[in-house]
Design an enzyme around this catalytic site. Structure first.
Site, short mmCIF file in Angstrom:
data_model
loop_
_atom_site.label_atom_id
_atom_site.label_comp_id
_atom_site.label_asym_id
_atom_site.label_seq_id
_atom_site.Cartn_x
_atom_site.Cartn_y
_atom_site.Cartn_z
N LYS A 59 0.89 -1.19 0.02
CA LYS A 59 0.04 -0.08 -0.05
C LYS A 59 0.78 1.20 0.05
O LYS A 59 0.60 2.24 -0.61
CB LYS A 59 -0.86 -0.14 1.32
CG LYS A 59 -2.24 0.39 0.93
CD LYS A 59 -3.02 0.27 2.26
CE LYS A 59 -2.28 0.05 3.58
NZ LYS A 59 -3.10 0.76 4.58
N ARG A 73 -12.65 2.69 9.24
CA ARG A 73 -12.51 1.40 9.63
C ARG A 73 -13.87 0.96 9.90
O ARG A 73 -14.04 -0.23 10.21
CB ARG A 73 -11.77 1.24 10.66
CG ARG A 73 -10.00 1.43 10.37
CD ARG A 73 -9.17 1.16 11.59
NE ARG A 73 -8.01 1.37 11.35
CZ ARG A 73 -6.80 0.85 10.81
NH1 ARG A 73 -7.11 -0.33 9.92
NH2 ARG A 73 -5.66 1.29 10.63
N ARG A 83 10.22 -9.76 4.80
CA ARG A 83 10.63 -8.40 5.31
C ARG A 83 11.04 -8.39 6.96
O ARG A 83 11.89 -7.65 7.10
CB ARG A 83 9.27 -7.74 5.25
CG ARG A 83 9.40 -6.18 5.85
CD ARG A 83 8.16 -5.35 5.27
NE ARG A 83 7.17 -5.34 6.36
CZ ARG A 83 5.89 -4.74 6.11
NH1 ARG A 83 5.60 -4.25 4.96
NH2 ARG A 83 5.01 -4.50 7.04
N ARG A 143 11.08 -5.98 12.33
CA ARG A 143 9.84 -5.72 13.16
C ARG A 143 9.56 -6.91 13.64
O ARG A 143 9.39 -8.08 13.00
CB ARG A 143 8.89 -5.16 12.11
CG ARG A 143 8.80 -3.51 12.07
CD ARG A 143 7.86 -3.27 10.87
NE ARG A 143 6.34 -3.50 11.07
CZ ARG A 143 5.38 -3.00 10.64
NH1 ARG A 143 5.70 -2.25 9.69
NH2 ARG A 143 4.24 -3.28 11.03
N ARG A 201 -3.13 -10.85 12.11
CA ARG A 201 -3.27 -9.46 11.51
C ARG A 201 -3.95 -9.67 10.08
O ARG A 201 -4.83 -8.82 9.78
CB ARG A 201 -1.88 -9.20 11.07
CG ARG A 201 -1.22 -8.29 12.48
CD ARG A 201 0.23 -7.99 12.32
NE ARG A 201 0.56 -7.04 11.28
CZ ARG A 201 1.80 -7.14 10.44
NH1 ARG A 201 2.57 -7.96 11.19
NH2 ARG A 201 2.18 -6.09 9.70
#
Ligand code: IMP
Ligand code: MG
Length: 369
Positions: free
Chosen positions: A193, A268, A307, A313, A325
């Site tokens: 995104k 949302r 990633r 992360r 998620r």
């Protein structure tokens, strides 16, 4: 929304409201005239629909005639009024009621009074369906006013913009801010995104509003809204939608010249989507599309694990967290997909493939909006 020539207009006065207003004018006028047979004089072209509806509702005998004047060029009233068709009958001794569609600068009204100067009518009264008090520069009395409206250009119900729009049964108002491209961008974590938002921003001259960034900015800079948001967060409560909307509003206001916005991370919920629509509406604009990057779960998991190896992360390193998620994402966005789908504004875009290919797919959607 409708487009006439190069301009966009939004709904302003409904058929029902027009009907009630015309009825009210009829009631007031018949109440004053009682059994006198009046001559209603419509001012063409704009008043044809109003006059037609008015006399159909008029409960007593009356006469109807027209004069034809022209003053408007495009969006502006001019001093120079052309008398195209004047009075064609003797009205001396009669009670005359002028039926105007709209009184703007009052220039047309001056010409109307000039026409009647030597007619020896018993009484000349002015009735207008619409009146723009901020634009009116004369002091002739307006005896009957249907609706006072702001000094913005309108079309429909007889009124035109350069010849178009007269046939519309309701009234529309010119949008002061012209066409923007406002997107709500969605994509599950790992869909790319951020990367795509950067390309879109460049290509279409859009401002990217990431709700997360906006929150962090406001809290870091201790703005009033930031402090308010933080007070909820500190109590472990959700920040009320209105606070978020106020922050987004401030971002939109900062970028008045923008060609459009990319909203990222908001809305949302249904309530938020409605609030965003309302915000856009206040800006004379709208959300044009919800664009969702669609990527297969397995591809996402693969990308995020990859990633995680380099980004450090923690939430990208654990496969079960990643899957969770992704599931959360679909649960939350399903409602919004429905919201925008019902307005024909949902566009799913295949987010698997080369970055440039995906950008091209997005461009194809946006170019058609
Ligand atoms: P005035 O002479 O400035 O009072 O304007 C009166 C005439 O201008 C009307 O009879 C309309 O033909 C035109 N006009 C004024 N305002 C508008 C508008 O908002 N939309 C379309 N025509 C308008
Ligand atoms: Mg007119």
């Amino acid at each position: 929304m409708i487009k006439l020539h190069n301009l966009y207009f939004k709904p302003f006065i409904s058929e029902q409201e027009l009907d009630a207003t015309v009825q009210r004018l009829v009631d007031e006028i018949v109440n004053d005239l009682q059994d006198v047979v009046p001559v209603f004089v419509g001012i063409l072209n704009g008043s044809f629909m109003f006059v037609s509806d008015f006399v159909k509702k008029y409960p007593k005998p009356c006469e109807v005639t027209f004069i034809k004047l022209a003053s408007y060029e495009g969006l502006k009233s001019t001093e120079d009024i052309h008398r195209l068709i004047g009075l064609t009958q003797d009205l001396s001794g009669r009670k005359v009621v002028i039926l105007e569609d709209i009184i703007d600068s009052g220039n047309t009204l001056v010409e109307v009074h000039r026409i009647f100067e030597n007619e020896n009518v018993d009484e000349l009264k002015i009735a207008t369906l619409f009146y723009k008090p901020e634009a009116y520069k004369k002091d002739y009395k307006l005896h009957y006013v249907g609706m006072e409206i702001p000094n913005k250009f309108i079309v429909g119900y007889g009124l035109d913009y350069d010849g178009l729009g007269r046939h519309l049964p309701a009234v529309y108002q010119l949008k002061t801010r012209q066409h923007m491209t406002n997107l709500v961008l969605f994509g599950p974590p790992g869909a790319g995104k951020g990367t795509q938002a950067n390309f879109l921003k460049e290509k279409y001259n859009l401002v990217h509003i990431s709700t997360g960034d906006v929150f962090r900015f406001n809290i870091k800079n201790k703005t009033a809204l930031g402090m308010l948001a933080k007070s909820f967060m500190d109590k472990g409560e959700l920040v009320p939608d209105q606070v978020t909307i106020d922050m987004l509003n401030a971002e939109v206001e900062k970028n008045t010249g923008a060609k459009g916005f990319i909203f990222d991370g908001f809305p949302r919920t249904n309530a938020q989507a409605e609030a965003l629509d309302e915000l856009m509406n206040q800006k004379d604009s709208e959300i044009n599309a919800m664009i969702a990057l669609e990527v297969d779960d397995e591809v996402l998991v693969g990308r995020l694990l990859e990633r995680g190896k380099t980004s450090g992360r923690k939430d990208d390193a654990d496969e079960s967290i990643i899957r969770n998620r992704i599931t959360e994402y679909y649960k939350k966005t399903a409602i919004l997909k429905e919201y925008y789908e019902s307005q024909d504004k949902y566009f799913g875009v295949d987010g698997v493939g080369g970055i440039e290919d995906i950008t091209e797919r997005l461009n194809a959607v946006i170019d058609k909006l």
